[in-house]
Write a protein that holds these residues in place. Structure first.
Motif, short mmCIF file in Angstrom:
data_model
loop_
_atom_site.label_atom_id
_atom_site.label_comp_id
_atom_site.label_asym_id
_atom_site.label_seq_id
_atom_site.Cartn_x
_atom_site.Cartn_y
_atom_site.Cartn_z
N SER A 247 23.98 69.07 81.94
CA SER A 247 24.06 67.84 82.73
C SER A 247 25.38 67.16 82.44
CB SER A 247 22.90 66.90 82.42
OG SER A 247 22.95 66.48 81.06
N VAL A 248 25.83 66.36 83.39
CA VAL A 248 27.06 65.60 83.25
C VAL A 248 26.74 64.13 83.45
CG1 VAL A 248 29.42 65.26 84.06
CG2 VAL A 248 28.38 67.53 84.16
N THR A 249 27.18 63.29 82.55
CA THR A 249 26.94 61.86 82.67
C THR A 249 28.21 61.10 82.37
OG1 THR A 249 25.56 60.02 81.91
CG2 THR A 249 26.18 61.64 80.27
N GLY A 250 28.37 59.97 83.00
CA GLY A 250 29.58 59.18 82.78
C GLY A 250 29.54 57.83 83.46
N GLY A 251 28.51 57.63 84.33
CA GLY A 251 28.33 56.33 84.96
C GLY A 251 29.54 55.85 85.72
N VAL A 252 29.99 54.66 85.36
CA VAL A 252 31.08 54.00 86.08
C VAL A 252 32.39 54.78 86.01
CG1 VAL A 252 31.89 52.61 84.13
CG2 VAL A 252 32.17 51.74 86.44
N ASN A 253 32.53 55.65 85.01
CA ASN A 253 33.78 56.39 84.85
C ASN A 253 34.07 57.33 86.02
OD1 ASN A 253 34.67 55.59 82.01
ND2 ASN A 253 32.55 56.22 81.67
N PHE A 254 33.02 57.80 86.69
CA PHE A 254 33.24 58.65 87.86
C PHE A 254 33.90 57.87 89.00
CE2 PHE A 254 29.54 60.94 85.95
CZ PHE A 254 30.24 62.08 85.58
N LEU A 255 33.69 56.56 89.03
CA LEU A 255 34.34 55.71 90.03
C LEU A 255 35.73 55.29 89.58
CD1 LEU A 255 31.32 53.39 90.96
CD2 LEU A 255 32.13 55.42 92.18
N LEU A 256 35.92 55.20 88.28
CA LEU A 256 37.21 54.74 87.75
C LEU A 256 38.30 55.79 87.88
CD1 LEU A 256 36.03 52.77 84.58
CD2 LEU A 256 36.68 51.87 86.83
N ILE A 257 37.94 57.07 87.91
CA ILE A 257 38.95 58.11 88.08
C ILE A 257 39.64 57.99 89.44
CG2 ILE A 257 39.32 60.59 88.35
CD1 ILE A 257 37.24 61.02 86.15
N PRO A 258 38.90 57.94 90.56
CA PRO A 258 39.59 57.70 91.85
C PRO A 258 40.27 56.35 91.91
CG PRO A 258 37.20 57.68 92.15
CD PRO A 258 37.45 58.19 90.78
N ALA A 259 39.76 55.37 91.13
CA ALA A 259 40.42 54.06 91.11
C ALA A 259 41.82 54.18 90.51
CB ALA A 259 39.58 53.07 90.30
N ILE A 260 41.98 54.98 89.47
CA ILE A 260 43.30 55.19 88.87
C ILE A 260 44.25 55.81 89.89
CG2 ILE A 260 44.57 56.48 87.12
CD1 ILE A 260 42.11 56.23 85.30
N ILE A 261 43.76 56.84 90.59
CA ILE A 261 44.59 57.50 91.61
C ILE A 261 44.97 56.52 92.70
CG2 ILE A 261 44.66 59.35 93.32
CD1 ILE A 261 42.65 60.86 91.55
N GLY A 262 43.99 55.73 93.18
CA GLY A 262 44.26 54.76 94.24
C GLY A 262 45.27 53.71 93.82
N VAL A 263 45.17 53.25 92.59
CA VAL A 263 46.11 52.23 92.09
C VAL A 263 47.54 52.77 92.09
CG1 VAL A 263 46.83 51.08 89.95
CG2 VAL A 263 44.47 50.90 90.73
N ILE A 264 47.72 54.01 91.65
CA ILE A 264 49.06 54.60 91.61
C ILE A 264 49.63 54.76 93.01
CG2 ILE A 264 50.35 56.69 91.01
CD1 ILE A 264 48.53 57.01 88.61
N LEU A 265 48.80 55.26 93.93
CA LEU A 265 49.27 55.44 95.31
C LEU A 265 49.62 54.11 95.96
CD1 LEU A 265 46.81 58.22 96.55
CD2 LEU A 265 49.21 58.47 95.91
N LEU A 266 48.79 53.09 95.74
CA LEU A 266 49.08 51.77 96.32
C LEU A 266 50.35 51.17 95.74
CD1 LEU A 266 45.57 50.04 96.54
CD2 LEU A 266 47.10 50.61 98.43
N SER A 267 50.55 51.34 94.44
CA SER A 267 51.74 50.75 93.82
C SER A 267 53.02 51.37 94.36
CB SER A 267 51.68 50.93 92.30
OG SER A 267 51.86 52.29 91.94
N ALA A 268 52.92 52.64 94.79
CA ALA A 268 54.10 53.32 95.32
C ALA A 268 54.37 52.97 96.78
CB ALA A 268 53.95 54.83 95.17
N SER A 269 53.35 52.47 97.49
CA SER A 269 53.50 52.22 98.92
C SER A 269 53.63 50.74 99.27
CB SER A 269 52.30 52.82 99.67
OG SER A 269 51.09 52.24 99.22
#
Length: 469
Positions: A247-269
Protein backbone atom coordinates in the motif's frame (compact mmCIF):
# COMPACT_ATOMS: atom_id res chain seq x y z
CA UNK A 1 48.47 24.08 10.10
CA UNK A 2 46.77 26.89 12.02
CA UNK A 3 43.51 27.72 10.18
CA UNK A 4 44.07 31.46 10.61
CA UNK A 5 47.50 31.23 8.98
CA UNK A 6 46.04 29.18 6.15
CA UNK A 7 43.30 31.76 5.64
CA UNK A 8 45.81 34.63 5.73
CA UNK A 9 48.01 32.86 3.20
CA UNK A 10 45.11 32.24 0.85
CA UNK A 11 44.12 35.90 1.11
CA UNK A 12 47.58 37.06 0.10
CA UNK A 13 47.64 34.62 -2.81
CA UNK A 14 44.22 35.72 -4.00
CA UNK A 15 45.31 39.32 -4.03
CA UNK A 16 47.93 38.57 -6.70
CA UNK A 17 47.27 40.08 -9.19
CA UNK A 18 45.16 42.90 -7.79
CA UNK A 19 41.70 42.87 -9.39
CA UNK A 20 39.84 45.49 -11.31
CA UNK A 21 36.08 45.78 -10.88
CA UNK A 22 33.50 46.33 -13.58
CA UNK A 23 30.38 48.33 -12.89
CA UNK A 24 28.32 45.14 -12.58
CA UNK A 25 30.80 43.42 -10.23
CA UNK A 26 34.02 41.48 -10.36
CA UNK A 27 35.94 41.71 -13.65
CA UNK A 28 37.26 38.21 -14.28
CA UNK A 29 39.80 39.37 -16.87
CA UNK A 30 42.18 40.59 -14.19
CA UNK A 31 41.85 37.68 -11.76
CA UNK A 32 44.56 35.06 -11.40
CA UNK A 33 43.91 31.35 -11.02
CA UNK A 34 44.61 31.55 -7.31
CA UNK A 35 41.24 33.23 -6.86
CA UNK A 36 39.79 29.78 -7.54
CA UNK A 37 41.60 28.23 -4.56
CA UNK A 38 38.63 28.55 -2.15
CA UNK A 39 36.26 26.90 -4.65
CA UNK A 40 38.70 24.06 -5.34
CA UNK A 41 39.34 23.68 -1.62
CA UNK A 42 35.60 23.48 -0.96
CA UNK A 43 35.04 20.78 -3.56
CA UNK A 44 38.10 18.77 -2.49
CA UNK A 45 36.88 18.94 1.10
CA UNK A 46 33.55 17.41 0.02
CA UNK A 47 35.33 14.68 -1.92
CA UNK A 48 38.10 13.77 0.53
CA UNK A 49 36.95 14.40 4.12
CA UNK A 50 34.00 11.95 4.13
CA UNK A 51 36.37 9.17 3.05
CA UNK A 52 39.52 9.97 5.05
CA UNK A 53 38.17 11.80 8.12
CA UNK A 54 34.52 10.81 8.36
CA UNK A 55 34.09 11.58 12.09
CA UNK A 56 35.70 15.02 11.75
CA UNK A 57 33.57 15.81 8.68
CA UNK A 58 30.30 14.86 10.39
CA UNK A 59 30.95 17.27 13.24
CA UNK A 60 32.73 20.13 11.48
CA UNK A 61 31.58 20.28 7.84
CA UNK A 62 29.74 23.57 8.48
CA UNK A 63 32.94 25.11 9.84
CA UNK A 64 34.91 23.86 6.84
CA UNK A 65 32.35 25.40 4.49
CA UNK A 66 32.48 28.65 6.45
CA UNK A 67 36.26 28.71 6.28
CA UNK A 68 36.34 28.42 2.49
CA UNK A 69 33.52 30.95 2.13
CA UNK A 70 35.53 33.48 4.14
CA UNK A 71 38.61 32.67 2.08
CA UNK A 72 36.65 33.77 -0.99
CA UNK A 73 34.83 36.78 0.48
CA UNK A 74 37.54 38.48 2.50
CA UNK A 75 39.79 39.11 -0.55
CA UNK A 76 36.80 40.66 -2.36
CA UNK A 77 36.13 42.89 0.63
CA UNK A 78 39.79 43.92 0.91
CA UNK A 79 40.09 44.64 -2.80
CA UNK A 80 36.86 46.54 -3.35
CA UNK A 81 35.18 47.10 -0.02
CA UNK A 82 32.71 45.30 2.20
CA UNK A 83 29.82 46.73 0.19
CA UNK A 84 30.86 44.89 -2.96
CA UNK A 85 31.35 41.64 -1.06
CA UNK A 86 27.96 41.90 0.61
CA UNK A 87 26.27 42.70 -2.71
CA UNK A 88 27.86 39.60 -4.24
CA UNK A 89 26.53 37.44 -1.39
CA UNK A 90 23.03 38.92 -1.62
CA UNK A 91 22.99 38.46 -5.40
CA UNK A 92 24.00 34.80 -5.10
CA UNK A 93 21.63 34.13 -2.20
CA UNK A 94 18.51 35.68 -3.72
CA UNK A 95 18.91 34.45 -7.29
CA UNK A 96 20.46 31.02 -6.78
CA UNK A 97 21.09 29.62 -3.30
CA UNK A 98 17.76 30.31 -1.56
CA UNK A 99 15.56 29.09 -4.46
CA UNK A 100 17.81 26.03 -4.86
CA UNK A 101 17.68 25.03 -1.18
CA UNK A 102 13.98 25.75 -0.76
CA UNK A 103 13.09 23.54 -3.72
CA UNK A 104 15.18 20.69 -2.31
CA UNK A 105 13.64 21.26 1.12
CA UNK A 106 10.10 21.12 -0.30
CA UNK A 107 10.78 17.94 -2.32
CA UNK A 108 12.62 16.32 0.59
CA UNK A 109 9.86 17.10 3.09
CA UNK A 110 7.00 16.04 0.83
CA UNK A 111 8.76 12.81 -0.23
CA UNK A 112 9.48 12.02 3.42
CA UNK A 113 5.73 11.93 4.11
CA UNK A 114 4.97 9.30 1.46
CA UNK A 115 5.32 5.69 2.62
CA UNK A 116 5.26 2.46 0.61
CA UNK A 117 4.25 -0.36 2.96
CA UNK A 118 4.19 -4.09 2.42
CA UNK A 119 6.60 -6.66 1.11
CA UNK A 120 7.13 -7.65 -2.50
CA UNK A 121 9.24 -10.65 -3.45
CA UNK A 122 12.32 -9.64 -5.40
CA UNK A 123 11.98 -11.59 -8.61
CA UNK A 124 13.73 -10.19 -11.68
CA UNK A 125 10.44 -8.88 -13.08
CA UNK A 126 9.43 -7.25 -9.78
CA UNK A 127 12.84 -5.67 -9.25
CA UNK A 128 12.92 -4.32 -12.79
CA UNK A 129 9.44 -2.85 -12.33
CA UNK A 130 10.48 -1.18 -9.03
CA UNK A 131 13.55 0.36 -10.66
CA UNK A 132 11.48 1.57 -13.61
CA UNK A 133 8.92 3.16 -11.28
CA UNK A 134 11.67 4.85 -9.27
CA UNK A 135 13.37 6.17 -12.41
CA UNK A 136 10.06 7.57 -13.62
CA UNK A 137 9.41 9.25 -10.26
CA UNK A 138 12.85 10.88 -10.21
CA UNK A 139 12.01 13.59 -12.75
CA UNK A 140 8.81 14.44 -10.85
CA UNK A 141 9.89 14.48 -7.20
CA UNK A 142 13.67 14.64 -7.68
CA UNK A 143 16.32 11.96 -7.45
CA UNK A 144 16.59 12.49 -3.69
CA UNK A 145 12.84 12.18 -3.14
CA UNK A 146 12.45 9.13 -5.39
CA UNK A 147 15.47 7.41 -3.86
CA UNK A 148 14.25 7.96 -0.30
CA UNK A 149 10.75 6.66 -1.10
CA UNK A 150 11.82 3.60 -3.10
CA UNK A 151 15.05 2.31 -1.52
CA UNK A 152 13.49 0.66 1.52
CA UNK A 153 10.79 -1.22 -0.44
CA UNK A 154 13.51 -2.41 -2.83
CA UNK A 155 15.69 -3.62 0.05
CA UNK A 156 12.72 -5.35 1.75
CA UNK A 157 11.81 -7.10 -1.51
CA UNK A 158 15.32 -8.56 -1.75
CA UNK A 159 16.19 -9.27 1.87
CA UNK A 160 15.83 -13.02 1.25
CA UNK A 161 18.22 -12.96 -1.72
CA UNK A 162 21.72 -14.33 -1.29
CA UNK A 163 23.06 -11.78 -3.77
CA UNK A 164 21.41 -8.35 -3.73
CA UNK A 165 24.27 -5.86 -4.11
CA UNK A 166 23.63 -5.49 -7.84
CA UNK A 167 20.04 -4.42 -7.12
CA UNK A 168 21.19 -1.44 -5.07
CA UNK A 169 23.96 -0.56 -7.53
CA UNK A 170 21.50 -0.39 -10.43
CA UNK A 171 19.10 1.52 -8.15
CA UNK A 172 21.78 4.21 -7.79
CA UNK A 173 22.36 4.25 -11.55
CA UNK A 174 18.67 4.61 -12.42
CA UNK A 175 16.71 6.18 -9.56
CA UNK A 176 19.38 8.36 -7.95
CA UNK A 177 20.75 9.67 -11.26
CA UNK A 178 19.58 8.91 -14.82
CA UNK A 179 15.87 9.11 -14.05
CA UNK A 180 16.14 12.74 -12.99
CA UNK A 181 17.24 14.10 -16.38
CA UNK A 182 13.91 15.29 -17.75
CA UNK A 183 12.87 18.29 -15.60
CA UNK A 184 14.43 20.90 -13.31
CA UNK A 185 12.76 19.05 -10.42
CA UNK A 186 14.73 15.93 -11.22
CA UNK A 187 18.32 16.89 -10.48
CA UNK A 188 19.93 20.00 -8.91
CA UNK A 189 22.02 20.93 -12.02
CA UNK A 190 18.88 21.26 -14.12
CA UNK A 191 17.19 23.45 -11.51
CA UNK A 192 20.22 25.74 -11.53
CA UNK A 193 19.79 25.95 -15.31
CA UNK A 194 16.13 26.82 -14.79
CA UNK A 195 17.11 29.59 -12.38
CA UNK A 196 19.52 30.87 -15.04
CA UNK A 197 16.68 31.10 -17.60
CA UNK A 198 16.45 27.65 -19.22
CA UNK A 199 12.80 26.77 -19.95
CA UNK A 200 11.20 24.22 -17.60
CA UNK A 201 10.44 21.68 -20.34
CA UNK A 202 13.66 22.22 -22.32
CA UNK A 203 15.37 19.17 -20.73
CA UNK A 204 12.22 17.09 -21.35
CA UNK A 205 12.51 17.71 -25.08
CA UNK A 206 16.26 17.70 -25.57
CA UNK A 207 17.29 14.96 -23.12
CA UNK A 208 14.38 12.60 -23.74
CA UNK A 209 16.10 10.33 -26.29
CA UNK A 210 19.44 9.94 -24.45
CA UNK A 211 17.52 9.36 -21.20
CA UNK A 212 15.28 6.71 -22.75
CA UNK A 213 18.33 5.00 -24.24
CA UNK A 214 20.28 4.94 -20.96
CA UNK A 215 17.29 3.96 -18.79
CA UNK A 216 16.12 1.35 -21.29
CA UNK A 217 19.53 -0.29 -21.68
CA UNK A 218 20.13 -0.28 -17.91
CA UNK A 219 16.72 -1.83 -17.19
CA UNK A 220 17.26 -4.51 -19.82
CA UNK A 221 20.80 -5.18 -18.60
CA UNK A 222 19.58 -5.37 -15.01
CA UNK A 223 16.78 -7.80 -15.89
CA UNK A 224 19.18 -10.13 -17.69
CA UNK A 225 21.77 -9.98 -14.88
CA UNK A 226 19.17 -10.40 -12.14
CA UNK A 227 17.55 -13.31 -13.98
CA UNK A 228 20.91 -15.07 -14.22
CA UNK A 229 21.69 -14.52 -10.53
CA UNK A 230 18.14 -15.42 -9.49
CA UNK A 231 18.31 -18.68 -11.39
CA UNK A 232 21.66 -19.66 -9.84
CA UNK A 233 20.97 -18.90 -6.19
CA UNK A 234 17.73 -20.84 -5.59
CA UNK A 235 15.09 -19.77 -3.09
CA UNK A 236 15.06 -22.09 -0.14
CA UNK A 237 15.67 -19.21 2.29
CA UNK A 238 12.60 -17.97 4.12
CA UNK A 239 11.81 -14.32 3.51
CA UNK A 240 12.63 -12.51 6.81
CA UNK A 241 10.05 -9.80 6.09
CA UNK A 242 6.49 -10.95 6.84
CA UNK A 243 4.09 -10.87 3.91
CA UNK A 244 1.84 -7.83 3.91
CA UNK A 245 -0.26 -6.25 1.22
CA UNK A 246 1.49 -3.44 -0.60
CA UNK A 247 0.00 0.00 0.00
CA UNK A 248 1.03 3.60 -0.53
CA UNK A 249 0.06 6.37 1.86
CA UNK A 250 0.95 10.02 2.02
CA UNK A 251 -2.24 12.04 2.39
CA UNK A 252 -1.79 15.70 1.56
CA UNK A 253 1.67 15.08 0.10
CA UNK A 254 0.15 13.63 -3.07
CA UNK A 255 -1.43 17.05 -3.65
CA UNK A 256 1.70 18.97 -2.69
CA UNK A 257 3.84 17.35 -5.41
CA UNK A 258 1.77 18.86 -8.27
CA UNK A 259 1.61 22.05 -6.22
CA UNK A 260 5.41 22.32 -6.36
CA UNK A 261 5.37 21.81 -10.14
CA UNK A 262 2.57 24.37 -10.56
CA UNK A 263 4.37 26.96 -8.45
CA UNK A 264 7.53 26.65 -10.57
CA UNK A 265 5.63 26.91 -13.86
CA UNK A 266 3.64 29.93 -12.64
CA UNK A 267 6.75 31.71 -11.41
CA UNK A 268 8.31 31.35 -14.85
CA UNK A 269 5.25 32.65 -16.71
CA UNK A 270 3.95 35.45 -14.49
CA UNK A 271 5.36 38.97 -14.59
CA UNK A 272 4.54 40.67 -11.30
CA UNK A 273 7.26 43.27 -11.54
CA UNK A 274 10.67 43.43 -9.94
CA UNK A 275 12.22 44.80 -6.77
CA UNK A 276 15.82 45.71 -5.99
CA UNK A 277 17.32 44.32 -2.81
CA UNK A 278 20.81 45.55 -1.89
CA UNK A 279 21.74 46.05 -5.52
CA UNK A 280 20.13 42.83 -6.81
CA UNK A 281 17.04 42.97 -8.99
CA UNK A 282 14.65 40.14 -8.15
CA UNK A 283 11.38 39.16 -9.83
CA UNK A 284 8.46 39.35 -7.43
CA UNK A 285 7.14 36.10 -8.94
CA UNK A 286 10.38 34.39 -7.87
CA UNK A 287 10.00 35.66 -4.31
CA UNK A 288 6.40 34.39 -4.31
CA UNK A 289 7.63 31.00 -5.56
CA UNK A 290 10.15 30.73 -2.73
CA UNK A 291 7.51 31.69 -0.18
CA UNK A 292 5.20 29.05 -1.64
CA UNK A 293 7.91 26.41 -1.13
CA UNK A 294 7.99 27.33 2.57
CA UNK A 295 4.19 27.12 2.80
CA UNK A 296 4.30 23.66 1.16
CA UNK A 297 6.85 22.48 3.73
CA UNK A 298 4.66 23.75 6.58
CA UNK A 299 1.55 22.09 5.13
CA UNK A 300 3.37 18.78 4.71
CA UNK A 301 4.63 18.85 8.30
CA UNK A 302 1.26 19.90 9.70
CA UNK A 303 -0.97 17.41 7.88
CA UNK A 304 1.21 14.30 7.50
CA UNK A 305 0.80 11.57 10.09
CA UNK A 306 3.93 11.46 12.22
CA UNK A 307 4.13 7.70 11.81
CA UNK A 308 4.80 8.11 8.09
CA UNK A 309 8.09 9.89 8.64
CA UNK A 310 9.08 7.44 11.37
CA UNK A 311 8.53 4.50 8.99
CA UNK A 312 10.75 6.26 6.45
CA UNK A 313 13.41 6.86 9.14
CA UNK A 314 13.05 10.51 8.20
CA UNK A 315 15.80 12.84 9.42
CA UNK A 316 16.63 16.48 8.72
CA UNK A 317 20.34 15.68 8.64
CA UNK A 318 20.64 15.11 4.85
CA UNK A 319 19.03 18.44 3.93
CA UNK A 320 21.01 20.22 6.64
CA UNK A 321 24.23 18.84 5.16
CA UNK A 322 23.23 19.98 1.67
CA UNK A 323 22.34 23.46 2.96
CA UNK A 324 25.69 23.87 4.73
CA UNK A 325 27.83 22.61 1.89
CA UNK A 326 26.05 24.49 -0.87
CA UNK A 327 26.29 27.74 1.07
CA UNK A 328 30.06 27.33 0.83
CA UNK A 329 29.91 26.25 -2.81
CA UNK A 330 27.74 29.13 -3.99
CA UNK A 331 29.96 31.71 -2.28
CA UNK A 332 33.32 30.29 -3.33
CA UNK A 333 32.18 29.97 -6.94
CA UNK A 334 31.65 33.76 -7.27
CA UNK A 335 35.19 34.62 -8.50
CA UNK A 336 35.31 31.41 -10.58
CA UNK A 337 32.21 32.44 -12.51
CA UNK A 338 33.69 35.90 -13.06
CA UNK A 339 36.80 34.34 -14.61
CA UNK A 340 34.71 32.04 -16.79
CA UNK A 341 32.66 34.98 -18.04
CA UNK A 342 35.92 36.54 -19.22
CA UNK A 343 36.29 33.69 -21.74
CA UNK A 344 39.54 33.72 -23.68
CA UNK A 345 40.58 36.94 -21.88
CA UNK A 346 40.49 35.25 -18.48
CA UNK A 347 42.59 32.80 -16.54
CA UNK A 348 40.52 29.86 -17.77
CA UNK A 349 41.41 30.47 -21.42
CA UNK A 350 43.05 26.98 -21.72
CA UNK A 351 39.83 25.37 -20.52
CA UNK A 352 37.85 27.46 -23.00
CA UNK A 353 40.14 26.25 -25.77
CA UNK A 354 39.81 22.64 -24.61
CA UNK A 355 36.04 22.63 -25.17
CA UNK A 356 36.29 24.49 -28.48
CA UNK A 357 37.01 22.91 -31.84
CA UNK A 358 39.66 24.14 -34.31
CA UNK A 359 37.18 26.61 -35.80
CA UNK A 360 36.22 27.97 -32.40
CA UNK A 361 32.86 26.15 -32.39
CA UNK A 362 31.96 24.23 -29.21
CA UNK A 363 33.32 20.70 -28.97
CA UNK A 364 30.21 19.00 -27.63
CA UNK A 365 31.97 15.70 -26.98
CA UNK A 366 34.46 17.54 -24.78
CA UNK A 367 31.64 19.34 -22.96
CA UNK A 368 29.89 16.02 -22.28
CA UNK A 369 32.94 14.11 -21.06
CA UNK A 370 34.66 16.89 -19.11
CA UNK A 371 31.45 18.01 -17.41
CA UNK A 372 30.63 14.37 -16.67
CA UNK A 373 34.13 13.49 -15.54
CA UNK A 374 34.22 16.32 -13.02
CA UNK A 375 30.63 15.58 -11.94
CA UNK A 376 31.76 12.06 -11.06
CA UNK A 377 34.10 13.27 -8.34
CA UNK A 378 32.84 16.75 -7.53
CA UNK A 379 29.25 17.74 -6.96
CA UNK A 380 27.37 17.82 -10.27
CA UNK A 381 25.45 21.04 -9.52
CA UNK A 382 28.41 23.47 -9.34
CA UNK A 383 30.11 21.56 -12.17
CA UNK A 384 27.08 22.19 -14.38
CA UNK A 385 27.14 25.87 -13.43
CA UNK A 386 30.82 26.21 -14.33
CA UNK A 387 30.37 24.74 -17.80
CA UNK A 388 27.10 26.59 -18.37
CA UNK A 389 29.08 29.81 -17.94
CA UNK A 390 31.98 28.44 -19.98
CA UNK A 391 29.57 27.89 -22.88
CA UNK A 392 28.58 31.55 -22.77
CA UNK A 393 26.01 31.67 -19.97
CA UNK A 394 23.26 33.07 -22.23
CA UNK A 395 20.22 30.78 -21.79
CA UNK A 396 18.45 32.00 -24.94
CA UNK A 397 21.48 31.31 -27.10
CA UNK A 398 22.15 27.96 -25.45
CA UNK A 399 18.54 26.80 -25.83
CA UNK A 400 18.55 27.55 -29.57
CA UNK A 401 21.73 27.53 -31.64
CA UNK A 402 23.68 26.14 -28.66
CA UNK A 403 21.11 23.42 -27.87
CA UNK A 404 23.46 20.48 -28.46
CA UNK A 405 26.10 22.07 -26.23
CA UNK A 406 23.63 22.67 -23.42
CA UNK A 407 22.31 19.12 -23.81
CA UNK A 408 25.87 17.77 -23.59
CA UNK A 409 26.53 19.76 -20.41
CA UNK A 410 23.21 18.73 -18.87
CA UNK A 411 23.59 15.06 -19.79
CA UNK A 412 27.17 14.90 -18.55
CA UNK A 413 26.26 16.45 -15.20
CA UNK A 414 23.16 14.33 -14.58
CA UNK A 415 24.18 10.95 -16.01
CA UNK A 416 27.79 10.79 -14.84
CA UNK A 417 26.92 11.72 -11.28
CA UNK A 418 26.34 7.94 -11.04
CA UNK A 419 30.01 7.08 -11.60
CA UNK A 420 30.94 7.35 -7.90
CA UNK A 421 29.25 7.51 -4.52
CA UNK A 422 30.05 11.23 -4.29
CA UNK A 423 28.90 12.29 -7.75
CA UNK A 424 25.34 13.04 -6.62
CA UNK A 425 23.96 13.52 -3.11
CA UNK A 426 21.45 10.59 -3.13
CA UNK A 427 24.17 8.10 -4.03
CA UNK A 428 25.82 8.13 -0.64
CA UNK A 429 22.45 8.28 1.14
CA UNK A 430 21.34 5.10 -0.65
CA UNK A 431 24.70 3.46 0.11
CA UNK A 432 24.37 4.25 3.83
CA UNK A 433 20.77 3.00 4.06
CA UNK A 434 21.57 -0.23 2.22
CA UNK A 435 24.67 -0.88 4.30
CA UNK A 436 22.74 -0.34 7.53
CA UNK A 437 20.11 -2.78 6.27
CA UNK A 438 22.72 -5.49 5.89
CA UNK A 439 23.48 -5.24 2.17
CA UNK A 440 27.21 -5.85 1.63
CA UNK A 441 27.77 -2.75 -0.48
CA UNK A 442 31.11 -2.34 -2.30
CA UNK A 443 33.53 0.32 -1.14
CA UNK A 444 34.31 3.51 -3.04
CA UNK A 445 36.59 1.91 -5.60
CA UNK A 446 34.59 -1.31 -5.72
CA UNK A 447 31.54 0.68 -6.75
CA UNK A 448 33.63 2.37 -9.45
CA UNK A 449 34.39 -1.06 -10.93
CA UNK A 450 30.64 -1.54 -11.36
CA UNK A 451 30.09 1.91 -12.85
CA UNK A 452 33.19 1.72 -15.04
CA UNK A 453 32.20 -1.63 -16.52
CA UNK A 454 28.53 -0.81 -17.06
CA UNK A 455 28.12 2.95 -17.42
CA UNK A 456 31.22 4.13 -19.29
CA UNK A 457 30.60 1.98 -22.41
CA UNK A 458 26.97 3.16 -22.37
CA UNK A 459 28.05 6.80 -22.08
CA UNK A 460 30.45 6.28 -25.01
CA UNK A 461 27.53 5.14 -27.16
CA UNK A 462 25.38 8.08 -26.00
CA UNK A 463 28.13 10.60 -26.73
CA UNK A 464 28.70 9.14 -30.21
CA UNK A 465 24.97 9.11 -31.07
CA UNK A 466 23.99 12.51 -29.70
CA UNK A 467 27.03 14.76 -29.28
CA UNK A 468 29.56 13.78 -31.96
CA UNK A 469 29.83 15.92 -35.09
Amino acid sequence: MNPLRLLAGSLLLCLIPAPAWAAEGLDGRSLGLLWAVPFIGMLLSIAVFPLLAHHFWEHHRGKVAGFWALAALVPIALASGAGTASEAVVHTALLEYIPFILLLLALFTVAGGIVIRGNLHGSPATNTALLAIGAGMASVIGTTGAAMIMIRPVIRANDDRKHNVHVVVFFIFLVANAGGALTPLGDPPLFLGFLRGVDFFWPTVHLLLPTLLIVGVLLLGFFLLDSWIYGKEGHGTRDPTPDRAVSVTGGVNFLLIPAIIGVILLSASLDLGRVTIHGTEVAIASLARDLAFIVIVVLSLAFTQSGNREENSFSWEPIREVAELFAGIFITIIPVLAMLKAGTEGAFAPLVQLVAGPSGAPDNLAYFWITGGLSSFLDNAPTYLVFFELAGGDPQQLMTEGAVTLAAISAGAVFMGANTYIGNAPNFMVYAIARDAGVKMPGFFGYMLWSGAILLPLFAVVSWLFFAG
